[in-house]
Design an enzyme around this catalytic site. Structure first.
Site, PDB file in Angstrom:
ATOM      1  N   GLU A 197      55.191 -11.649  44.837  1.00 36.89           N
ATOM      2  CA  GLU A 197      55.609 -12.105  43.503  1.00 36.89           C
ATOM      3  C   GLU A 197      57.096 -11.874  43.230  1.00 36.89           C
ATOM      4  O   GLU A 197      57.480 -11.183  42.284  1.00 36.89           O
ATOM      5  CB  GLU A 197      54.786 -11.391  42.426  1.00 36.89           C
ATOM      6  CG  GLU A 197      53.309 -11.694  42.488  1.00 36.89           C
ATOM      7  CD  GLU A 197      52.511 -10.944  41.433  1.00 36.89           C
ATOM      8  OE1 GLU A 197      51.494 -11.479  40.977  1.00 36.89           O
ATOM      9  OE2 GLU A 197      52.911  -9.815  41.067  1.00 36.89           O
ATOM     10  N   GLU A 389      46.117 -13.880  44.824  1.00 35.55           N
ATOM     11  CA  GLU A 389      45.615 -12.985  43.783  1.00 35.55           C
ATOM     12  C   GLU A 389      45.011 -13.815  42.662  1.00 35.55           C
ATOM     13  O   GLU A 389      45.602 -14.806  42.234  1.00 35.55           O
ATOM     14  CB  GLU A 389      46.726 -12.117  43.179  1.00 35.55           C
ATOM     15  CG  GLU A 389      47.244 -11.014  44.062  1.00 35.55           C
ATOM     16  CD  GLU A 389      48.234 -10.117  43.321  1.00 35.55           C
ATOM     17  OE1 GLU A 389      48.119  -9.993  42.082  1.00 35.55           O
ATOM     18  OE2 GLU A 389      49.120  -9.554  43.989  1.00 35.55           O
TER      19      GLU A 389
END
Length: 490
Positions: A197, A389
């Site tokens: 991320e 995720e």
């Protein structure tokens, strides 16, 4: 919608079903095996109810707090230091993943476990051996490891000495780390992600880049300069991986937050477009190998000037990734307002979508947003995608008979799987899905244990008390059926 997608799976026969964790949230043993202190070891527990029962997702540490934490290691609770003791329970946990039928397990490697300060010339062999054992345990069950090189942690020494990724020297230090683990595990691991991320550095410089925000004058300047250094480091790692590993698949990753315009007002539509551009900026560079022109004005308007070395453009061009991984938890709403640009880079938006229900942590639940995101990303890049995720944080109740009835989690994940199937029908090349926190772990932002994501319950409270016994939730048995049927039996 029916519980079955149809009688024939829409998912590829080699689809990678599994779960995801991060070393700093599960391993514990923070000073065992030669490991050094990491930035995540300084993530103090925060009262989750102090600000409206919301997990802020990312954590910040000031220079004053860091000095205190280093001088007084027992001044606060630091749950990530004990995690769920995966360091000593990995065989039991991986066996449970195998029982569910995992095809892939997304894990990360602690940089500080391999190079305790980040400055050493030689790696810590005991740290390398630990990950040898974890990876071998996965392979024993036919589980492909998907390894994230950097997942919200780095040696704290690099924050003390350089103030994190804002300093160019971290490029070479990370390259040394990346090449070390690539060489070590090249015959065992073919799926890699460089940085978790990367766009979340805009939300918390300390979390994503190890930068103490109170020591920088222009937060955005520091964020994008740090990100540039990570882009270069990532590209060098990609190049090394392709030279070292046959048939390697190495990707980038963003936290994908699709921005919807609040109204049909053109100004709202424009703001949504700009918000999505700020999110796509990261894979734009890592897939295409160059800075997009739309950022020129943004940099000018925000007094950002990226310092680049002469060779950086070639490094970026020669280090493009093979796939784009995303985390997906929610969508955003954008509107034309004074703080629109700031909200565009925030993890959670105060502008709520009236058409969506909310989780216990006040996060909007938007499965169709995942489908929209996948379609847009694939249209833009034409490379394989991976949902690395996705999951629901909730308060679970351990019953007297050690059962956990989490139908709410089953409902959440089922709806997202259904939308992934629809995206595949829409033409998206989706290669895998790893639910976040497949086993309960320490939450990222507030270091809670009570915000649980897993299919496996871990008996431990926010203060680290408990037996650490593992118990299968109802969702454990449900996900096993999903994997066994390749997404047909929902």
């Amino acid at each position: 919608m029916n519980n079955k997608i149809d009688n024939i799976s829409k998912f590829p026969k080699d689809f990678l079903w599994g779960g995801a964790t991060a070393a700093n949230q599960i391993e514990g043993a923070y000073l065992e095996g030669g490991k050094g202190l990491s930035t995540s070891d300084m993530a103090a527990y925060k009262d989750p109810y102090a600000k409206g029962d919301v997990d802020n997702f990312t954590f910040n540490v000031s220079s004053i707090e860091l000095e205190k934490y280093l001088k007084e290691p027992d001044c606060c609770l630091f749950p990530k230091r004990w995690g769920i003791d995966f360091y000593h329970h990995y065989k039991e946990d991986i066996a449970l993943f195998a029982e569910m039928g995992f095809k892939v397990y997304r894990m990360s490697i602690s940089w500080a476990r391999i190079f305790p300060t980040g400055l050493e010339n030689e790696p810590n062999e005991e740290g390398l051996l630990f990950y040898d054992k974890v990876i071998d345990e996965c392979l024993k069950y036919g589980i492909e490891p998907l390894v994230t090189m950097s997942h919200y942690e780095m040696p704290i020494t690099l924050t003390e000495k350089y103030n994190g990724w804002v300093h160019r020297d971290l490029v070479g230090l990370f390259e040394k780390f990346a090449v070390t683990i690539l060489k070590r595990y090249k015959d065992k691991v073919k799926y890699w992600i460089t940085f978790n991320e990367m766009n979340m550095s805009l939300n918390s410089l300390y979390t994503g880049a190890g930068v103490l925000e109170d020591l920088v004058d222009n937060k955005l300047q520091a964020a994008y300069q740090s990100t540039h250094h990570q882009f270069v480091a990532s590209a060098l790692a990609v190049k090394a991986a392709k030279e070292l590993i046959k048939d390697v698949k190495i990707g980038c990753m963003i936290n994908q937050i699709e921005a919807y315009a609040k109204t049909t007002k053109p100004q709202d539509q424009l703001q949504a477009l700009k918000s999505n551009q700020l999110n796509m900026f990261f894979p734009d560079i890592q897939v295409r190998g160059e800075y997009p022109s739309y950022m020129d004005r943004y940099f000018r308007d925000n007094n950002i000037s990226i310092e680049m070395h002469e060779e950086d453009k070639d490094i970026l061009k020669n280090g493009c990734v093979d796939f784009v991984a995303i985390s997906y938890y929610m969508s955003h709403v954008s509107e034309d307002r004074e703080d629109a640009a700031e909200l565009a880079t925030a993890f959670d938006s105060p502008i709520k979508n009236e058409y969506l229900e909310m989780s216990q942590w006040n996060w909007p639940i938007d499965p169709i947003g995942l489908r929209i995101s996948l379609i847009k990303l694939y249209d833009r890049y034409q490379v394989p995608l991976f949902v690395a995720e996705n999951g629901l944080g909730a308060k679970d109740v351990l019953e007297a008979d050690n059962t956990i009835h989490d139908q709410y989690r089953i409902d959440y994940i089922k709806k997202h799987i259904q939308e992934m199937a629809e995206a595949i029908e829409d033409g998206v090349e989706l290669i895998g899905y790893t639910t976040w926190g497949c086993i309960d772990l320490i939450s990222c932002g507030t270091s809670q244990m009570s915000k649980r994501y897993g299919f496996i319950y871990v008996d431990q409270d926010d203060e680290g008390n408990g037996t650490l016994n593992r118990y299968r939730k109802d969702s454990f048995y449900w996900y096993k059926k999903v994997i066994d049927s390749n997404g047909v039996n929902l």
